[in-house]
Design a protein around this motif. Structure first.
Motif, PDB file in Angstrom:
ATOM      1  N   ASP A   7       0.919  -1.077   0.026  1.00 15.80           N
ATOM      2  CA  ASP A   7       0.068  -0.113   0.177  1.00 15.80           C
ATOM      3  C   ASP A   7       1.075   1.196   0.057  1.00 15.80           C
ATOM      4  N   LEU A   8       0.312   2.244  -0.222  1.00 15.20           N
ATOM      5  CA  LEU A   8       1.113   3.796  -0.496  1.00 15.20           C
ATOM      6  C   LEU A   8       0.804   4.511   0.739  1.00 15.20           C
ATOM      7  N   ASP A   9      -0.215   5.128   1.109  1.00 15.71           N
ATOM      8  CA  ASP A   9      -0.495   5.902   1.906  1.00 15.71           C
ATOM      9  C   ASP A   9      -0.422   5.311   3.426  1.00 15.71           C
ATOM     10  N   ASP A  10       0.527   5.972   4.546  1.00 11.12           N
ATOM     11  CA  ASP A  10       0.361   5.635   5.645  1.00 11.12           C
ATOM     12  C   ASP A  10       1.109   4.145   5.698  1.00 11.12           C
ATOM     13  N   THR A  11       1.670   3.554   4.628  1.00 13.22           N
ATOM     14  CA  THR A  11       2.412   2.398   4.459  1.00 13.22           C
ATOM     15  C   THR A  11       3.977   2.872   4.171  1.00 13.22           C
ATOM     16  N   LEU A  12       3.971   3.149   2.732  1.00  8.55           N
ATOM     17  CA  LEU A  12       5.575   3.729   2.447  1.00  8.55           C
ATOM     18  C   LEU A  12       5.391   5.347   2.476  1.00  8.55           C
ATOM     19  N   PHE A  13       4.460   5.709   2.427  1.00  8.58           N
ATOM     20  CA  PHE A  13       4.310   7.421   2.408  1.00  8.58           C
ATOM     21  C   PHE A  13       3.535   8.015   3.511  1.00  8.58           C
ATOM     22  N   SER A  99       4.611  19.963   0.064  1.00  9.81           N
ATOM     23  CA  SER A  99       6.106  20.441   0.307  1.00  9.81           C
ATOM     24  C   SER A  99       6.390  19.588   1.650  1.00  9.81           C
ATOM     25  N   SER A 100       5.568  18.921   2.064  1.00 12.32           N
ATOM     26  CA  SER A 100       5.232  17.990   3.348  1.00 12.32           C
ATOM     27  C   SER A 100       5.749  16.658   2.988  1.00 12.32           C
ATOM     28  N   TRP A 101       5.537  16.263   1.701  1.00 11.37           N
ATOM     29  CA  TRP A 101       5.809  14.905   1.387  1.00 11.37           C
ATOM     30  C   TRP A 101       6.904  14.156   1.997  1.00 11.37           C
ATOM     31  N   THR A 102       6.700  13.002   2.610  1.00 10.83           N
ATOM     32  CA  THR A 102       7.848  12.280   3.129  1.00 10.83           C
ATOM     33  C   THR A 102       7.825  10.836   3.083  1.00 10.83           C
ATOM     34  N   ALA A 103       8.619  10.080   3.076  1.00 14.25           N
ATOM     35  CA  ALA A 103       8.520   8.488   3.273  1.00 14.25           C
ATOM     36  C   ALA A 103       8.883   8.107   4.682  1.00 14.25           C
ATOM     37  N   PHE A 104       8.156   6.888   5.020  1.00 17.77           N
ATOM     38  CA  PHE A 104       8.683   6.696   6.308  1.00 17.77           C
ATOM     39  C   PHE A 104      10.219   5.989   6.449  1.00 17.77           C
ATOM     40  N   PRO A 105      10.753   6.262   7.351  1.00 17.39           N
ATOM     41  CA  PRO A 105      12.135   6.222   7.526  1.00 17.39           C
ATOM     42  C   PRO A 105      12.593   4.444   6.894  1.00 17.39           C
ATOM     43  N   ALA A 107      10.684   2.727   4.722  1.00 19.53           N
ATOM     44  CA  ALA A 107      10.113   2.435   3.347  1.00 19.53           C
ATOM     45  C   ALA A 107      11.312   2.052   2.446  1.00 19.53           C
ATOM     46  N   ARG A 108      12.507   2.969   2.342  1.00 17.25           N
ATOM     47  CA  ARG A 108      13.497   2.571   1.436  1.00 17.25           C
ATOM     48  C   ARG A 108      14.242   1.203   1.921  1.00 17.25           C
ATOM     49  N   PRO A 109      14.558   1.289   3.155  1.00 20.37           N
ATOM     50  CA  PRO A 109      15.256  -0.174   3.248  1.00 20.37           C
ATOM     51  C   PRO A 109      14.432  -1.578   2.893  1.00 20.37           C
ATOM     52  N   ALA A 110      12.839  -1.354   3.145  1.00 20.69           N
ATOM     53  CA  ALA A 110      12.339  -2.435   3.104  1.00 20.69           C
ATOM     54  C   ALA A 110      12.100  -2.647   1.356  1.00 20.69           C
ATOM     55  N   LEU A 111      12.105  -1.388   0.732  1.00 26.10           N
ATOM     56  CA  LEU A 111      12.267  -1.817  -0.903  1.00 26.10           C
ATOM     57  C   LEU A 111      13.348  -2.291  -1.284  1.00 26.10           C
ATOM     58  N   GLU A 112      14.618  -1.914  -0.775  1.00 26.45           N
ATOM     59  CA  GLU A 112      16.024  -2.552  -0.986  1.00 26.45           C
ATOM     60  C   GLU A 112      16.144  -3.871  -0.639  1.00 26.45           C
ATOM     61  N   VAL A 113      15.433  -4.256   0.712  1.00 19.53           N
ATOM     62  CA  VAL A 113      15.474  -5.689   1.181  1.00 19.53           C
ATOM     63  C   VAL A 113      14.778  -6.698  -0.094  1.00 19.53           C
ATOM     64  N   ALA A 114      13.475  -5.988  -0.400  1.00 24.64           N
ATOM     65  CA  ALA A 114      12.758  -7.071  -1.538  1.00 24.64           C
ATOM     66  C   ALA A 114      13.399  -6.998  -2.648  1.00 24.64           C
ATOM     67  N   ARG A 115      14.127  -5.792  -2.997  1.00 23.84           N
ATOM     68  CA  ARG A 115      14.618  -6.077  -4.326  1.00 23.84           C
ATOM     69  C   ARG A 115      15.968  -6.909  -4.371  1.00 23.84           C
ATOM     70  N   LEU A 141      11.313   7.117  -4.314  1.00 18.60           N
ATOM     71  CA  LEU A 141      11.077   5.427  -4.281  1.00 18.60           C
ATOM     72  C   LEU A 141      10.819   5.056  -5.628  1.00 18.60           C
ATOM     73  N   ALA A 142      10.098   5.878  -6.644  1.00 20.71           N
ATOM     74  CA  ALA A 142       9.581   5.335  -7.778  1.00 20.71           C
ATOM     75  C   ALA A 142      10.601   4.466  -8.622  1.00 20.71           C
ATOM     76  N   HIS A 143      11.896   4.639  -8.486  1.00 18.87           N
ATOM     77  CA  HIS A 143      12.707   3.615  -9.445  1.00 18.87           C
ATOM     78  C   HIS A 143      12.935   2.426  -8.578  1.00 18.87           C
ATOM     79  N   LEU A 144      12.528   2.169  -7.283  1.00 21.12           N
ATOM     80  CA  LEU A 144      12.396   0.985  -6.883  1.00 21.12           C
ATOM     81  C   LEU A 144      11.204  -0.006  -7.135  1.00 21.12           C
ATOM     82  N   ILE A 145      10.334   0.560  -7.733  1.00 16.13           N
ATOM     83  CA  ILE A 145       8.907  -0.278  -7.950  1.00 16.13           C
ATOM     84  C   ILE A 145       8.887  -0.352  -9.236  1.00 16.13           C
TER      85      ILE A 145
END
Length: 217
Positions: A7-13, A99-105, A107-115, A141-145
């Motif tokens: 999921d995206l909102d309140d999962t990765l983002f 201007s407030s958009w941010t990923a959860f800290p 999120a990237r580690p999880a995507l990198e683990v999956a990749r 995160l777009a390039h990891l999906i």
């Protein structure tokens, strides 16, 4: 497992955090005090109106206007009659939100683990494709999906079976080969399990993290 769908909102983002910061800045810019109560009321309005967009009763832009029609009187401000004027008002909030958009800290580690484990990666989100893809790009995160599917482009929203099955098909995997992770128990877990996916609930209130849920594979 051959793939994982997030999921995206309140999962990765961090939608909730971004929205709170945006409301506070927007309300302050209108010359009003950005109280906790006003933030809660904005969230309540969104929770009431957004499902009408998901049900197809409103377009994405129309749900924005309906949110303002409900929220501006709470602020003691007049509600513009013309749609174009409402859209201009919403830009004030939207600018702060973006201007407030941010990923959860995590999120990237999880995507990198999956990749790193050779999994295909998808995102399935109840939202507008333009905005949701813009979020992924903005938070880096777009390039990891591999695949992004949104309710608006699919014509149905989670927990409709088509949403999960279409995403699996786009990823080139079977439902039983796919893990779904999200913060909403009904939409991201129970709905996914009903059509054969493995699914795990991300409950940050009890300390869950995305890498932790992936480590259970």
């Amino acid at each position: 497992m051959k793939a994982v769908i997030f999921d995206l909102d309140d999962t990765l983002f961090d939608h909730s955090g971004s929205a709170e910061l945006a409301v506070r800045a927007w309300v302050a810019g209108l010359g009003l005090a950005p109280t906790d109560e006003l933030v809660a009321q904005w969230v309540a309005v969104e929770d009431e109106v957004y499902p009408r967009f998901l049900a197809g009763e409103l377009t994405h832009q129309e749900q924005r206007r309906e949110r303002l029609r409900a929220f501006l009187p709470i602020l003691g401000l007049p509600v513009p009659v013309a749609d174009g004027e409402l859209d201009e008002v919403f830009i004030g909030y939207l600018t702060q939100y973006k201007s407030s958009w941010t990923a959860f800290p995590d999120a990237r580690p999880a995507l990198e683990v999956a990749r790193g484990n050779g999994l295909r990666i998808g995102v399935l989100t109840n939202g507008n494709p333009v905005q949701q893809n813009a979020k992924l790009a903005a938070i880096g995160l777009a390039h990891l999906i591999d695949v992004v599917r949104t309710s608006e482009e699919l014509g149905v929203s989670k927990p409709d079976p088509l949403t999960y099955l279409s995403t699996c098909e786009a990823l080139g995997v079977e439902p039983g080969e796919t893990l779904m992770i999200g913060d909403n128990l009904e939409l991201d877990v129970l709905g996914a399990r009903a059509v054969g996916l493995v699914a795990r609930h991300l409950d940050r209130s009890v300390g869950h993290t995305l890498p932790e849920l992936l480590d259970l594979l």
